[in-house]
Design a protein around this motif. Structure first.
Motif, short mmCIF file in Angstrom:
data_model
loop_
_atom_site.label_atom_id
_atom_site.label_comp_id
_atom_site.label_asym_id
_atom_site.label_seq_id
_atom_site.Cartn_x
_atom_site.Cartn_y
_atom_site.Cartn_z
N ILE A 12 24.89 -26.88 41.37
CA ILE A 12 25.35 -25.49 41.28
C ILE A 12 24.44 -24.70 40.35
N LEU A 13 24.12 -25.30 39.20
CA LEU A 13 23.21 -24.62 38.26
C LEU A 13 21.82 -24.46 38.85
N GLU A 14 21.38 -25.47 39.59
CA GLU A 14 20.06 -25.37 40.24
C GLU A 14 20.01 -24.20 41.22
N GLY A 15 21.07 -24.06 42.02
CA GLY A 15 21.12 -22.96 43.00
C GLY A 15 21.14 -21.61 42.33
N ALA A 16 21.93 -21.49 41.27
CA ALA A 16 21.99 -20.22 40.54
C ALA A 16 20.64 -19.90 39.92
N HIS A 17 19.98 -20.91 39.36
CA HIS A 17 18.67 -20.71 38.76
C HIS A 17 17.64 -20.29 39.81
N ALA A 18 17.70 -20.93 40.97
CA ALA A 18 16.77 -20.60 42.04
C ALA A 18 16.89 -19.12 42.43
N ARG A 19 18.12 -18.64 42.56
CA ARG A 19 18.31 -17.23 42.91
C ARG A 19 17.81 -16.32 41.80
N ALA A 20 18.11 -16.71 40.55
CA ALA A 20 17.72 -15.89 39.41
C ALA A 20 16.21 -15.72 39.30
N ILE A 21 15.45 -16.73 39.71
CA ILE A 21 13.99 -16.62 39.61
C ILE A 21 13.36 -16.17 40.92
N TRP A 40 24.71 -26.56 45.83
CA TRP A 40 23.52 -25.73 45.55
C TRP A 40 23.73 -24.33 46.12
N PHE A 41 24.25 -24.24 47.35
CA PHE A 41 24.51 -22.93 47.96
C PHE A 41 25.61 -22.18 47.23
N GLU A 42 26.61 -22.90 46.71
CA GLU A 42 27.64 -22.23 45.92
C GLU A 42 27.02 -21.57 44.70
N GLY A 43 26.13 -22.28 44.04
CA GLY A 43 25.44 -21.70 42.89
C GLY A 43 24.56 -20.54 43.28
N TYR A 44 23.85 -20.68 44.39
CA TYR A 44 22.94 -19.63 44.84
C TYR A 44 23.73 -18.37 45.20
N ASP A 45 24.85 -18.56 45.91
CA ASP A 45 25.66 -17.41 46.36
C ASP A 45 26.59 -16.88 45.28
N GLY A 46 26.86 -17.69 44.26
CA GLY A 46 27.74 -17.25 43.19
C GLY A 46 29.22 -17.37 43.52
N ALA A 47 29.55 -18.16 44.54
CA ALA A 47 30.95 -18.33 44.93
C ALA A 47 31.13 -19.68 45.59
N PRO A 48 32.29 -20.31 45.39
CA PRO A 48 32.55 -21.57 46.08
C PRO A 48 32.47 -21.40 47.59
N ALA A 49 31.94 -22.38 48.28
CA ALA A 49 31.75 -22.30 49.73
C ALA A 49 33.06 -22.12 50.47
N ASP A 50 34.14 -22.72 49.97
CA ASP A 50 35.42 -22.62 50.68
C ASP A 50 36.28 -21.47 50.18
#
Length: 61
Positions: A12-21, A40-50
């Motif tokens: 989740i942190l990896e996905g959020a970091h990827a979006r941030a950079i 990873w997608f939850e972190g990238y999108d900023g919301a739980p997938a479900d």
């Protein structure tokens, strides 16, 4: 641990970091269908997938 090997962060942190950079969403390093990929997608999108859309407060009346 072998030299030069870096442990992975929480997906989740990896996905959020990827979006941030500014990395694209298709840069996810995890295989399709894996729980890590979903996280990873939850972190990238900023919301739980479900997590569905929020309903209006009066929707249950």
């Amino acid at each position: 641990m072998t030299e030069g090997h870096q442990p992975r962060l929480d997906p989740i942190l990896e996905g959020a970091h990827a979006r941030a950079i500014g990395r694209p969403k298709d840069a996810c390093p995890y295989p399709a269908g894996s729980s890590e990929r979903r996280a990873w997608f939850e972190g990238y999108d900023g919301a739980p997938a479900d997590d569905g859309p929020d309903l209006p407060m009066d929707a249950g009346r």
